[in-house]
Design an enzyme around this catalytic site. Structure first.
Site, PDB file in Angstrom:
ATOM      1  N   LYS A  45       0.820  -1.212   0.000  1.00 14.35           N
ATOM      2  CA  LYS A  45       0.000   0.000   0.000  1.00 14.35           C
ATOM      3  C   LYS A  45       0.860   1.271   0.000  1.00 14.35           C
ATOM      4  CE  LYS A  45      -4.189  -1.612   2.389  1.00 14.35           C
ATOM      5  NZ  LYS A  45      -5.031  -1.331   3.577  1.00 14.35           N
ATOM      6  N   LYS A  47       2.401   2.777   2.480  1.00 15.67           N
ATOM      7  CA  LYS A  47       2.132   3.693   3.581  1.00 15.67           C
ATOM      8  C   LYS A  47       2.557   3.057   4.898  1.00 15.67           C
ATOM      9  CE  LYS A  47      -2.787   2.531   4.196  1.00 15.67           C
ATOM     10  NZ  LYS A  47      -4.143   3.086   4.194  1.00 15.67           N
TER      11      LYS A  47
END
Length: 158
Positions: A45, A47
């Site tokens: 992702k 993140k």
């Protein structure tokens, strides 16, 4: 017993998350939350979470709507989770509309996209905190500069 599943990172837990979980629970009797692991967030992702997986899991397990928290380790596991946990309804935020329709086709699970709570998001909270931090440091720097100038002026006046 009707089983419901949802997925997310649930970082910086806020009332938008609670709204999602409360509404998801209304679709059945047993709510399973697939919680994104730190590795999944970082590697797939792109993140990082403020709280670790274990802390986020602990928070979710304390919420009365949540019956079971499982790790989400990759995008592809959803179809296996639906089958493994005999899920009747897959619930996720409407920012994912259409993305998980294949689950209905492949497993017969009902797919529901819930409206997000518009005025709150973890991304916005993080941005606001970053801005607040910058503003505080800017104020401190300005105060420090004023003190330096004040001290210089005192020296010149004496």
């Amino acid at each position: 017993m009707k089983r419901v599943i949802t997925y997310g990172t649930f970082d910086l837990l806020h009332y938008g998350h609670i709204n999602l979980l409360q509404t998801a629970k209304q679709y059945g009797d047993y709510l399973i939350v697939g919680l994104s692991t730190d590795e999944f967030n970082l590697l797939q992702k792109n993140k990082t979470s403020y709280f670790s997986y274990e802390k986020r899991k602990q928070l979710l397990e304390a919420i009365r709507y949540v019956d079971l928290v499982i790790p989400e380790e990759n995008w592809e596991q959803k179809i296996n989770d639906v089958k493994k946990y005999n899920v009747d309804t897959f619930v996720i935020g409407d920012d994912w509309t259409g993305k998980f329709d294949y689950l209905n086709t492949e497993s017969g699970v009902e797919v529901v996209y819930l409206p997000r709570t518009p005025e709150v998001s973890t991304t916005q909270i993080k941005a606001d905190l970053t801005m607040l931090k910058k503003n505080i440091w800017a104020k401190i720097f300005r105060m420090d500069e004023k003190i330096k100038w004040k001290n210089k002026l005192k020296f010149v006046v004496l």
